[in-house]
Design an enzyme around this catalytic site. Structure first.
Site, short mmCIF file in Angstrom:
data_model
loop_
_atom_site.label_atom_id
_atom_site.label_comp_id
_atom_site.label_asym_id
_atom_site.label_seq_id
_atom_site.Cartn_x
_atom_site.Cartn_y
_atom_site.Cartn_z
CB SER A 232 -0.91 0.00 1.23
OG SER A 232 -0.14 -0.17 2.38
CB THR B 102 -1.21 6.04 4.51
OG1 THR B 102 -2.15 6.10 3.44
CG2 THR B 102 -0.29 7.24 4.46
CB THR C 8 -0.31 6.34 0.71
OG1 THR C 8 -1.18 5.22 0.64
CG2 THR C 8 -0.98 7.49 -0.02
NE ARG D 212 -8.72 8.44 -3.41
CZ ARG D 212 -8.06 8.13 -2.30
NH1 ARG D 212 -6.79 7.84 -2.34
NH2 ARG D 212 -8.67 8.10 -1.13
CB THR E 183 -3.64 5.58 7.96
OG1 THR E 183 -3.77 4.55 6.99
CG2 THR E 183 -4.05 5.04 9.32
N GLY E 184 -6.31 5.73 6.36
CA GLY E 184 -7.71 5.34 6.18
C GLY E 184 -8.32 6.05 4.99
N1 ASP Z 1 -5.34 7.59 3.26
C1 ASP Z 1 -5.01 6.83 2.09
C2 ASP Z 1 -5.77 7.36 0.91
O1 ASP Z 1 -6.92 7.69 1.04
C3 ASP Z 1 -5.23 5.36 2.23
C4 ASP Z 1 -5.02 4.74 3.58
O2 ASP Z 1 -4.27 5.26 4.40
O3 ASP Z 1 -5.60 3.71 3.89
O4 ASP Z 1 -5.23 7.41 -0.15
#
Ligand code: ASP
Length: 326
Positions: free
Chosen positions: A80, A182, A200, A210, A233-234
């Site tokens: 990721s 991330t 990330t 995107r 993150t997320g």
């Molecule tokens: N925050 C990251 C994104 O939206 C993904 C992640 O951290 O899970 O690209």
């Protein structure tokens, strides 16, 4: 009453004073061993250990954190971030990253192909350009000018999974499963200076072009050298909506501990879901934060978020973040 005094009152400048003095009191009372480095997810164990090795030698938080996150970017097994990151729906691996130091210097790159160390590229934007953000072809062109090596970031396994994914072409982020994640990492060095990086490959099978929260200063990362720092993150769309990392730091500025500040930011995100009458079933968000004294905190929307902490003289440890909902 003089006009200047009147203006001070109506703009709220004086009302902010008790909160600021509470912040000073809170900071004055507590001390934590520094240096310290924290990072999102399990891969943070290695990256915070690396940062600590350098911080103990006297490296700056910016240098040490960059070396930490670069380990993760170069690891094809981390699916990721960086090399080996999962592609977008067109089969292209596009990376996002940013950095910020204690002085408010910022740099960011988004939607970059073929460059592994986008964290270093973000830092180059910060240090070598009059701008703060470069995207896509422009970022790649800048990387070429600086001599960054180019390579195909789509590893065999990711390519096979993507071909399989295309059969249904269903965009469905999975909570805590590595189809996104991330590395956000923050360090406090021996000088008491904070700095952070966030890097990330974003959400797997996202639309081409995107951009998530991770390269957006204030969303994926924010550092105020006099207060504290936070990273996220997320699901990036939710973090951008609430300018999440800035929210955490501004709550610390109002006097909250890093822990309470992270909780406030997650609650804010949940509040927006409630207003839109949407469920959080398929959503995960996690924040980690540190104030300038080295106190730390974390909070996530759902269970399963972990982060790593490495303090001076101690091995890195993995912590299960407290969360809002089962
Ligand atoms: N925050 C990251 C994104 O939206 C993904 C992640 O951290 O899970 O690209």
């Amino acid at each position: 009453m003089k006009r200047s005094e009147f203006l001070k009152i109506i703009t709220g400048a004086t009302a902010a004073l008790p909160i600021l003095s509470f912040t000073r009191e809170y900071l004055a009372k507590k001390e934590y061993p520094i240096p310290v480095s924290i990072a999102t997810w399990k891969f943070g164990l290695e990256t915070t250990s690396k940062a600590m090795e350098l911080l103990e030698k006297g490296y700056s938080s910016l240098d040490a954190t960059e070396e930490g996150v670069k380990i993760c970017e170069a690891d094809p097994n981390e699916r990721s971030v960086g090399l080996g990151g999962r592609p977008d729906r067109d089969g292209k691996v596009t990376l996002d990253a940013c950095c910020m130091d204690h002085l408010g210097n910022i740099g960011s790159v988004a939607a970059v192909e073929n460059i592994v160390h986008v964290s270093s590229l973000a830092r180059a934007v910060m240090e070598k350009t009059p701008h703060v953000m470069l995207v896509s072809d422009g970022a790649l062109q800048f990387a070429r000018e600086l001599g960054f090596p180019e390579e195909n970031l789509l590893i065999k396994q990711s390519k096979e999974e993507w071909i399989d994914w295309k059969k249904k072409s269903e965009y469905k982020p999975v909570v805590n499963i590595e189809n996104h994640d991330t590395i956000g990492q923050i360090s406090l060095d021996r000088m008491g200076h904070l700095a952070g990086f966030c890097t990330t490959s974003g959400m797997s099978y996202k639309m081409h072009g995107r951009v998530g929260d991770s390269p957006i200063i204030g969303a994926g990362l924010y550092v105020d050298g006099e207060i504290g720092a936070a990273t996220a993150t997320g699901h990036g769309e939710e973090v951008i909506r609430t300018v999440g990392s800035y929210k955490v730091v501004s709550e610390m500025e109002r006097g909250l501990s890093p822990q309470m500040a992270c909780e406030e930011a997650v609650r804010k995100i949940f509040n927006f879901f409630e207003r839109r009458k949407q469920t959080v079933d398929d959503t995960q968000i996690g924040f980690i934060a540190m104030n300038k004294m080295g106190d730390i905190g974390s909070f996530s929307l759902r269970p399963g978020f972990q982060y790593a902490v490495c303090r001076k003289g101690k091995p890195a440890e993995l912590i299960d973040s407290p969360y809002l909902f089962k």
